[in-house]
Scaffold this motif. Structure first.
Motif, PDB file in Angstrom:
ATOM      1  N   PRO A 177       0.808  -1.225   0.000  1.00  0.00           N
ATOM      2  CA  PRO A 177       0.000   0.000   0.000  1.00  0.00           C
ATOM      3  C   PRO A 177       0.837   1.268   0.000  1.00  0.00           C
ATOM      4  O   PRO A 177       0.315   2.356  -0.273  1.00  0.00           O
ATOM      5  N   ASP A 178       2.134   1.166   0.304  1.00  0.00           N
ATOM      6  CA  ASP A 178       3.000   2.338   0.343  1.00  0.00           C
ATOM      7  C   ASP A 178       3.639   2.668  -1.002  1.00  0.00           C
ATOM      8  O   ASP A 178       4.454   3.570  -1.094  1.00  0.00           O
ATOM      9  N   THR A 179       3.295   1.907  -2.043  1.00  0.00           N
ATOM     10  CA  THR A 179       3.846   2.170  -3.376  1.00  0.00           C
ATOM     11  C   THR A 179       2.719   2.617  -4.300  1.00  0.00           C
ATOM     12  O   THR A 179       1.545   2.346  -4.056  1.00  0.00           O
ATOM     13  N   ASN A 180       3.100   3.305  -5.350  1.00  0.00           N
ATOM     14  CA  ASN A 180       2.118   3.761  -6.337  1.00  0.00           C
ATOM     15  C   ASN A 180       1.914   2.689  -7.396  1.00  0.00           C
ATOM     16  O   ASN A 180       2.877   2.209  -7.981  1.00  0.00           O
ATOM     17  N   SER A 181       0.675   2.339  -7.620  1.00  0.00           N
ATOM     18  CA  SER A 181       0.334   1.408  -8.696  1.00  0.00           C
ATOM     19  C   SER A 181       0.080   2.213  -9.961  1.00  0.00           C
ATOM     20  O   SER A 181      -0.425   3.331  -9.898  1.00  0.00           O
ATOM     21  N   GLN A 182       0.446   1.638 -11.092  1.00  0.00           N
ATOM     22  CA  GLN A 182       0.209   2.298 -12.379  1.00  0.00           C
ATOM     23  C   GLN A 182      -0.919   1.572 -13.096  1.00  0.00           C
ATOM     24  O   GLN A 182      -0.941   0.339 -13.132  1.00  0.00           O
ATOM     25  N   HIS A 183      -1.824   2.334 -13.671  1.00  0.00           N
ATOM     26  CA  HIS A 183      -2.977   1.776 -14.366  1.00  0.00           C
ATOM     27  C   HIS A 183      -3.113   2.477 -15.711  1.00  0.00           C
ATOM     28  O   HIS A 183      -3.026   3.696 -15.787  1.00  0.00           O
ATOM     29  N   TRP A 184      -3.269   1.695 -16.775  1.00  0.00           N
ATOM     30  CA  TRP A 184      -3.443   2.274 -18.097  1.00  0.00           C
ATOM     31  C   TRP A 184      -4.169   1.291 -18.992  1.00  0.00           C
ATOM     32  O   TRP A 184      -4.375   0.135 -18.649  1.00  0.00           O
ATOM     33  N   TYR A 185      -4.550   1.795 -20.158  1.00  0.00           N
ATOM     34  CA  TYR A 185      -5.207   0.967 -21.170  1.00  0.00           C
ATOM     35  C   TYR A 185      -4.393   1.017 -22.446  1.00  0.00           C
ATOM     36  O   TYR A 185      -3.860   2.061 -22.813  1.00  0.00           O
ATOM     37  N   GLY A 186      -4.285  -0.115 -23.100  1.00  0.00           N
ATOM     38  CA  GLY A 186      -3.660  -0.211 -24.413  1.00  0.00           C
ATOM     39  C   GLY A 186      -4.715  -0.644 -25.410  1.00  0.00           C
ATOM     40  O   GLY A 186      -5.873  -0.883 -25.052  1.00  0.00           O
ATOM     41  N   ARG A 187      -4.334  -0.740 -26.642  1.00  0.00           N
ATOM     42  CA  ARG A 187      -5.265  -1.160 -27.690  1.00  0.00           C
ATOM     43  C   ARG A 187      -4.880  -2.523 -28.227  1.00  0.00           C
ATOM     44  O   ARG A 187      -3.728  -2.773 -28.557  1.00  0.00           O
ATOM     45  N   ASP A 188      -5.856  -3.405 -28.306  1.00  0.00           N
ATOM     46  CA  ASP A 188      -5.670  -4.734 -28.872  1.00  0.00           C
ATOM     47  C   ASP A 188      -5.571  -4.606 -30.388  1.00  0.00           C
ATOM     48  O   ASP A 188      -6.246  -3.775 -30.998  1.00  0.00           O
ATOM     49  N   LEU A 193     -14.122  -3.954 -27.716  1.00  0.00           N
ATOM     50  CA  LEU A 193     -13.325  -5.095 -28.173  1.00  0.00           C
ATOM     51  C   LEU A 193     -11.839  -4.785 -28.325  1.00  0.00           C
ATOM     52  O   LEU A 193     -11.070  -5.645 -28.732  1.00  0.00           O
ATOM     53  N   VAL A 194     -11.425  -3.551 -28.016  1.00  0.00           N
ATOM     54  CA  VAL A 194     -10.032  -3.187 -28.282  1.00  0.00           C
ATOM     55  C   VAL A 194      -9.250  -2.697 -27.071  1.00  0.00           C
ATOM     56  O   VAL A 194      -8.031  -2.649 -27.122  1.00  0.00           O
ATOM     57  N   SER A 195      -9.886  -2.354 -25.977  1.00  0.00           N
ATOM     58  CA  SER A 195      -9.172  -1.801 -24.818  1.00  0.00           C
ATOM     59  C   SER A 195      -8.648  -2.912 -23.914  1.00  0.00           C
ATOM     60  O   SER A 195      -9.416  -3.651 -23.311  1.00  0.00           O
ATOM     61  N   THR A 196      -7.331  -3.007 -23.822  1.00  0.00           N
ATOM     62  CA  THR A 196      -6.668  -3.955 -22.935  1.00  0.00           C
ATOM     63  C   THR A 196      -6.273  -3.202 -21.670  1.00  0.00           C
ATOM     64  O   THR A 196      -5.607  -2.175 -21.739  1.00  0.00           O
ATOM     65  N   GLU A 197      -6.692  -3.720 -20.516  1.00  0.00           N
ATOM     66  CA  GLU A 197      -6.407  -3.067 -19.232  1.00  0.00           C
ATOM     67  C   GLU A 197      -5.103  -3.596 -18.657  1.00  0.00           C
ATOM     68  O   GLU A 197      -4.845  -4.795 -18.687  1.00  0.00           O
ATOM     69  N   TYR A 198      -4.285  -2.686 -18.129  1.00  0.00           N
ATOM     70  CA  TYR A 198      -3.002  -3.038 -17.505  1.00  0.00           C
ATOM     71  C   TYR A 198      -2.907  -2.437 -16.110  1.00  0.00           C
ATOM     72  O   TYR A 198      -3.400  -1.338 -15.870  1.00  0.00           O
ATOM     73  N   TRP A 199      -2.260  -3.173 -15.225  1.00  0.00           N
ATOM     74  CA  TRP A 199      -1.871  -2.677 -13.910  1.00  0.00           C
ATOM     75  C   TRP A 199      -0.432  -3.080 -13.670  1.00  0.00           C
ATOM     76  O   TRP A 199      -0.049  -4.214 -13.935  1.00  0.00           O
ATOM     77  N   ARG A 200       0.383  -2.157 -13.180  1.00  0.00           N
ATOM     78  CA  ARG A 200       1.736  -2.472 -12.709  1.00  0.00           C
ATOM     79  C   ARG A 200       1.729  -2.186 -11.213  1.00  0.00           C
ATOM     80  O   ARG A 200       1.493  -1.052 -10.791  1.00  0.00           O
ATOM     81  N   VAL A 201       1.942  -3.237 -10.420  1.00  0.00           N
ATOM     82  CA  VAL A 201       1.867  -3.126  -8.973  1.00  0.00           C
ATOM     83  C   VAL A 201       3.113  -3.718  -8.336  1.00  0.00           C
ATOM     84  O   VAL A 201       3.742  -4.622  -8.899  1.00  0.00           O
ATOM     85  N   GLN A 202       3.458  -3.193  -7.177  1.00  0.00           N
ATOM     86  CA  GLN A 202       4.579  -3.754  -6.426  1.00  0.00           C
ATOM     87  C   GLN A 202       4.001  -4.614  -5.313  1.00  0.00           C
ATOM     88  O   GLN A 202       3.096  -4.192  -4.587  1.00  0.00           O
ATOM     89  N   VAL A 203       4.520  -5.835  -5.227  1.00  0.00           N
ATOM     90  CA  VAL A 203       3.960  -6.841  -4.330  1.00  0.00           C
ATOM     91  C   VAL A 203       5.061  -7.475  -3.494  1.00  0.00           C
ATOM     92  O   VAL A 203       6.238  -7.401  -3.827  1.00  0.00           O
ATOM     93  N   ARG A 204       4.634  -8.125  -2.414  1.00  0.00           N
ATOM     94  CA  ARG A 204       5.558  -8.898  -1.592  1.00  0.00           C
ATOM     95  C   ARG A 204       4.807 -10.055  -0.967  1.00  0.00           C
ATOM     96  O   ARG A 204       3.597  -9.996  -0.800  1.00  0.00           O
TER      97      ARG A 204
END
Length: 112
Positions: free
Chosen positions: A38-49, A65-76
């Motif tokens: 919870p102390d890190t920033n998660s990144q969220h964006w959409y790309g195109r299929d 039919l074209v929006s691909t969802e992405y999340w970049r998160v730091q985990v432990r």
């Protein structure tokens, strides 16, 4: 010490628990539960299929039919384990999350 980026197969099954807004809170992968820090920033964006490559067709009104969802998160795995960075992907019209990549937390960039 060198760091190695692991690329996970796109068919790797994940279970992702999210908050009401859709932000990942925990990820079950290979029978291990990774908690999003919870102390890190998660990144969220959409790309195109690349729908023109998949030749998917759908009835009018069937949704995005074209929006691909992405999340970049730091985990432990636990409070004393090292941070890892997971990049998650959810393809259009899918409820299943896929693991795009795993890397050490210090390898991340702010490109997205």
């Amino acid at each position: 010490m060198s760091t190695i980026t692991d690329t996970a197969p796109q068919t790797h099954e994940l279970q992702v628990r999210t908050d009401p807004a859709g932000k990942p809170l925990a990820i079950r992968q290979d029978d291990q539960i990774w908690l999003v820090d919870p102390d890190t920033n998660s990144q969220h964006w959409y790309g195109r299929d690349a729908w023109w490559d998949t030749r998917r067709t759908a009835a009018v009104g069937s949704g995005d039919l074209v929006s691909t969802e992405y999340w970049r998160v730091q985990v432990r795995l636990g409070s004393s384990s090292a941070l890892r960075t997971f990049t998650l992907r959810r393809n259009p019209l899918s409820s299943q999350w896929l693991l795009d990549s795993i890397s050490d937390a210090d390898e991340t960039t702010d490109d997205e």
